[in-house]
Design a protein around this motif. Structure first.
Motif, PDB file in Angstrom:
ATOM      1  N   SER A 195       0.992  -1.194   0.043  1.00  0.00           N
ATOM      2  CA  SER A 195       0.052   0.013   0.020  1.00  0.00           C
ATOM      3  C   SER A 195       0.993   1.290   0.035  1.00  0.00           C
ATOM      4  CB  SER A 195      -0.882   0.024   1.208  1.00  0.00           C
ATOM      5  OG  SER A 195      -1.719  -1.102   1.210  1.00  0.00           O
ATOM      6  N   THR A 196       2.286   1.215   0.324  1.00  0.00           N
ATOM      7  CA  THR A 196       2.978   2.347   0.336  1.00  0.00           C
ATOM      8  C   THR A 196       4.366   2.311  -0.195  1.00  0.00           C
ATOM      9  OG1 THR A 196       3.916   1.421   2.435  1.00  0.00           O
ATOM     10  CG2 THR A 196       1.979   3.072   2.745  1.00  0.00           C
ATOM     11  N   PRO A 197       4.196   2.177  -1.798  1.00  0.00           N
ATOM     12  CA  PRO A 197       5.532   2.069  -2.146  1.00  0.00           C
ATOM     13  C   PRO A 197       5.939   3.678  -2.252  1.00  0.00           C
ATOM     14  CG  PRO A 197       3.635   2.119  -3.940  1.00  0.00           C
ATOM     15  CD  PRO A 197       3.160   1.976  -2.536  1.00  0.00           C
ATOM     16  N   ARG A 237       9.765  14.302  -0.563  1.00  0.00           N
ATOM     17  CA  ARG A 237      11.046  14.621   0.250  1.00  0.00           C
ATOM     18  C   ARG A 237      11.928  13.845   0.991  1.00  0.00           C
ATOM     19  NH1 ARG A 237      11.806  20.392   0.176  1.00  0.00           N
ATOM     20  NH2 ARG A 237      10.316  21.691  -0.861  1.00  0.00           N
ATOM     21  N   ILE A 238      11.116  12.655   1.566  1.00  0.00           N
ATOM     22  CA  ILE A 238      11.986  11.688   2.064  1.00  0.00           C
ATOM     23  C   ILE A 238      12.474  10.561   1.035  1.00  0.00           C
ATOM     24  CG2 ILE A 238      11.487   9.658   3.914  1.00  0.00           C
ATOM     25  CD1 ILE A 238       9.342  11.404   5.142  1.00  0.00           C
ATOM     26  N   TYR A 239      11.450  10.223   0.244  1.00  0.00           N
ATOM     27  CA  TYR A 239      11.684   9.269  -0.797  1.00  0.00           C
ATOM     28  C   TYR A 239      12.863   9.420  -1.785  1.00  0.00           C
ATOM     29  CZ  TYR A 239      11.379   6.417  -4.890  1.00  0.00           C
ATOM     30  OH  TYR A 239      11.621   5.420  -6.201  1.00  0.00           O
ATOM     31  N   SER A 240      12.965  10.745  -2.105  1.00  0.00           N
ATOM     32  CA  SER A 240      13.864  11.156  -3.238  1.00  0.00           C
ATOM     33  C   SER A 240      15.281  11.244  -2.894  1.00  0.00           C
ATOM     34  CB  SER A 240      13.388  12.396  -4.010  1.00  0.00           C
ATOM     35  OG  SER A 240      14.404  12.788  -4.907  1.00  0.00           O
ATOM     36  N   PRO A 241      15.562  11.900  -1.835  1.00  0.00           N
ATOM     37  CA  PRO A 241      17.104  11.839  -1.366  1.00  0.00           C
ATOM     38  C   PRO A 241      17.472  10.564  -0.681  1.00  0.00           C
ATOM     39  CG  PRO A 241      15.749  13.469   0.031  1.00  0.00           C
ATOM     40  CD  PRO A 241      14.792  12.960  -0.977  1.00  0.00           C
ATOM     41  N   VAL A 242      16.381   9.657   0.063  1.00  0.00           N
ATOM     42  CA  VAL A 242      17.103   9.056   0.946  1.00  0.00           C
ATOM     43  C   VAL A 242      17.082   7.514   0.138  1.00  0.00           C
ATOM     44  CG1 VAL A 242      16.517   7.584   2.952  1.00  0.00           C
ATOM     45  CG2 VAL A 242      16.132   9.967   2.940  1.00  0.00           C
ATOM     46  N   PHE A 243      16.138   7.371  -0.904  1.00  0.00           N
ATOM     47  CA  PHE A 243      16.265   6.130  -1.577  1.00  0.00           C
ATOM     48  C   PHE A 243      16.245   6.266  -3.054  1.00  0.00           C
ATOM     49  CE2 PHE A 243      13.582   5.717   2.220  1.00  0.00           C
ATOM     50  CZ  PHE A 243      14.129   4.321   2.772  1.00  0.00           C
ATOM     51  N   ARG A 244      15.643   7.232  -3.764  1.00  0.00           N
ATOM     52  CA  ARG A 244      15.473   7.331  -5.316  1.00  0.00           C
ATOM     53  C   ARG A 244      17.040   7.623  -5.467  1.00  0.00           C
ATOM     54  NH1 ARG A 244      14.639  11.689  -8.691  1.00  0.00           N
ATOM     55  NH2 ARG A 244      13.786  11.111 -10.643  1.00  0.00           N
ATOM     56  N   ALA A 298      14.178   1.999 -10.725  1.00  0.00           N
ATOM     57  CA  ALA A 298      13.325   2.751 -10.032  1.00  0.00           C
ATOM     58  C   ALA A 298      12.287   1.658  -9.393  1.00  0.00           C
ATOM     59  CB  ALA A 298      12.376   3.407 -11.181  1.00  0.00           C
ATOM     60  N   ALA A 299      11.940   0.556  -9.600  1.00  0.00           N
ATOM     61  CA  ALA A 299      11.058  -0.439  -9.180  1.00  0.00           C
ATOM     62  C   ALA A 299      11.751  -0.793  -7.669  1.00  0.00           C
ATOM     63  CB  ALA A 299      10.601  -1.670  -9.873  1.00  0.00           C
ATOM     64  N   ASN A 300      12.766  -0.951  -7.544  1.00  0.00           N
ATOM     65  CA  ASN A 300      13.376  -1.513  -6.426  1.00  0.00           C
ATOM     66  C   ASN A 300      13.615  -0.212  -5.669  1.00  0.00           C
ATOM     67  OD1 ASN A 300      14.088  -4.185  -6.850  1.00  0.00           O
ATOM     68  ND2 ASN A 300      15.645  -3.648  -8.207  1.00  0.00           N
ATOM     69  N   ALA A 301      13.819   0.916  -6.049  1.00  0.00           N
ATOM     70  CA  ALA A 301      14.092   2.057  -5.152  1.00  0.00           C
ATOM     71  C   ALA A 301      12.819   2.302  -4.499  1.00  0.00           C
ATOM     72  CB  ALA A 301      14.369   3.366  -5.888  1.00  0.00           C
ATOM     73  N   SER A 302      11.651   2.121  -4.959  1.00  0.00           N
ATOM     74  CA  SER A 302      10.349   2.302  -4.842  1.00  0.00           C
ATOM     75  C   SER A 302      10.010   1.229  -3.651  1.00  0.00           C
ATOM     76  CB  SER A 302       9.272   2.110  -5.933  1.00  0.00           C
ATOM     77  OG  SER A 302       7.911   2.304  -5.221  1.00  0.00           O
ATOM     78  N   LEU A 303      10.452   0.070  -4.016  1.00  0.00           N
ATOM     79  CA  LEU A 303      10.255  -1.335  -3.072  1.00  0.00           C
ATOM     80  C   LEU A 303      10.982  -0.888  -1.883  1.00  0.00           C
ATOM     81  CD1 LEU A 303       9.428  -3.916  -2.253  1.00  0.00           C
ATOM     82  CD2 LEU A 303      11.027  -5.041  -3.704  1.00  0.00           C
ATOM     83  N   PHE A 304      12.306  -0.403  -1.754  1.00  0.00           N
ATOM     84  CA  PHE A 304      12.898  -0.143  -0.558  1.00  0.00           C
ATOM     85  C   PHE A 304      12.604   0.808   0.311  1.00  0.00           C
ATOM     86  CE2 PHE A 304      17.247  -1.079  -3.136  1.00  0.00           C
ATOM     87  CZ  PHE A 304      16.912  -2.444  -3.209  1.00  0.00           C
ATOM     88  N   TYR A 305      11.707   1.784  -0.368  1.00  0.00           N
ATOM     89  CA  TYR A 305      11.084   2.712   0.561  1.00  0.00           C
ATOM     90  C   TYR A 305       9.875   2.038   1.384  1.00  0.00           C
ATOM     91  CZ  TYR A 305       7.869   6.416   2.127  1.00  0.00           C
ATOM     92  OH  TYR A 305       6.987   7.170   2.813  1.00  0.00           O
ATOM     93  N   ALA A 306       9.119   1.277   0.607  1.00  0.00           N
ATOM     94  CA  ALA A 306       8.024   0.345   1.243  1.00  0.00           C
ATOM     95  C   ALA A 306       8.728  -0.449   2.316  1.00  0.00           C
ATOM     96  CB  ALA A 306       7.281  -0.389   0.220  1.00  0.00           C
ATOM     97  N   ILE A 307       9.654  -1.177   2.052  1.00  0.00           N
ATOM     98  CA  ILE A 307      10.212  -1.919   3.120  1.00  0.00           C
ATOM     99  C   ILE A 307      10.648  -1.315   4.445  1.00  0.00           C
ATOM    100  CG2 ILE A 307      12.127  -3.663   3.608  1.00  0.00           C
ATOM    101  CD1 ILE A 307      12.355  -4.566   0.804  1.00  0.00           C
TER     102      ILE A 307
END
Length: 373
Positions: free
Chosen positions: A31-33, A326-333, A342-351
């Motif tokens: 629910s939260t990628p 602002r959290i996702y882009s610098p910390v994960f993306r 990109a799919a893994n970056a989105s998944l890492f945030y969800a994890i």
């Protein structure tokens, strides 16, 4: 919601708590990628017919609820009237669902178009139905009711004509369940012309939970339990196969919760619970399950609060940019996209988001606090 000492006792199955916790963690994960623009197909719902692992998460949760209801209600007999408790809890769940709808609403609030159904509302309806059936009817009656609902829903969806479409049309706007939702709910829907947690499709969802009742009673029954997990897995595999075969004529579809999907998903859930039962209650391999036990003891708190926080992060903007980005882009993306995609970056945030809530429910677990209604 209220916090009390965590429940326990001889009737409690750690395997069921772990199974429910796994389900809640998976529900938060999908629910939260980091961004919906880059999501693996397995972590998103099927477009219409068919299924993905994500489509199994909600039925797994209903199955787990069904497995727990008889034991939970048995603890209350002799105290406050069970019927009063069931109705109160059902109404509060439905009310929390309405509150969540208001928080998640991505359009200007207007009662004329406010959606009244959702995940928690379906859980509330299914919970009340399951509690009534298990408290008032015999196992034989419950089995007959389950079979009758699945066959009756199949017949209705295939044979009852929908004005302007005819009978047996299973498109989003041409099927009987969607037509009934439009007639009863009007504009009070999330995505007209159909509703994911609609009225008629709740009937087979009750059967999914009722299968959980059967599974819970089986593995928690008295006597020799050595082979109960294996027999439950076998029964689940058989139900999965029947669901797949039925799906050739009545397609597996989560949005419509077709009879084939109800049986298929219940069979898969039974196999999952059987594996948890074999590992935890049978082989006593408990180390891996500790984080999921924390989720399983506070499932409503984890789900509700995770959705609320994600909505706040998505809606709250600073200089036109939402907090989540602002959290996702610098910390994960920034680092994950170049090296992993990109799919893994989105998944890492969800994890990471699941781990964040895992830490919170772990603190509650260590303090033996149970947040419920």
């Amino acid at each position: 919601m209220k916090a009390t000492a965590a429940p326990g006792g001889p009737g409690r199955l750690e395997s069921l708590d772990a199974f429910r916790g796994l389900t809640i963690a998976a529900m938060i994960l999908v629910s939260t990628p980091g961004t919906w623009e880059a999501v693996y197909g397995a972590l998103d719902h099927a477009v219409w017919h068919g299924w993905t692992p994500t489509d199994l998460i909600f039925p797994f949760l209903l199955f787990a609820m069904g497995a727990a209801v008889p034991v939970a209600l048995a603890r209350r007999r002799g105290g406050r009237p069970v019927g009063q408790h069931v109705m109160r809890r059902g109404l509060m769940l439905f009310g929390l669902g309405l509150l969540l709808n208001a928080i998640e609403l991505n359009r200007p609030f207007a009662w004329s178009t406010f959606p009244v159904l959702g995940v928690l509302q379906r859980i509330a309806i299914v919970y009340v139905a399951i509690a009534w059936l298990t408290g008032r009817t015999s196992l034989r009656t419950q089995v007959i009711a389950a079979v009758s609902v699945l066959l009756g829903y199949w017949a209705a969806m295939k044979l009852v004509p929908v004005p302007g479409f005819g009978a047996g049309v299973l498109t989003p706007d041409g099927n009987l369940a969607s037509a009934l939702d439009r007639w009863v709910l009007g504009r009070h829907m999330w995505h007209p012309p159909w509703e994911a947690e609609g009225l008629l499709s709740t009937a087979p969802a009750i059967v999914t939970a009722l299968c959980g009742v059967f599974a819970g009673q089986w593995i928690s029954g008295s006597g020799d339990r050595r082979h109960r997990g294996a027999l439950l897995w076998t029964a689940g595999a058989a139900a999965t196969l029947v669901g797949l075969l039925w799906g050739r004529t009545f397609p597996i579809n989560k949005s419509l919760w077709t009879s084939s999907f109800a049986l298929f998903s219940a069979g898969m859930a039974a196999q999952g619970l059987a594996l948890c039962h074999w590992m935890i209650d049978g082989r006593h391999w408990r180390g891996w399950s500790t984080p999921f036990l924390a989720f399983g003891r506070n499932p409503l708190f984890a789900y509700f609060c995770s959705v609320v926080l994600d909505t706040i992060l998505t809606r709250w903007k600073i200089n036109g940019i939402d907090l989540k980005w602002r959290i996702y882009s610098p910390v994960f993306r920034s680092w994950a996209v170049p090296c992993c995609g990109a799919a893994n970056a989105s998944l890492f945030y969800a994890i990471a988001y699941v781990a964040f809530w895992g830490g919170i429910v772990w603190i509650l677990h260590r303090q033996r606090l149970f947040v419920g209604i």
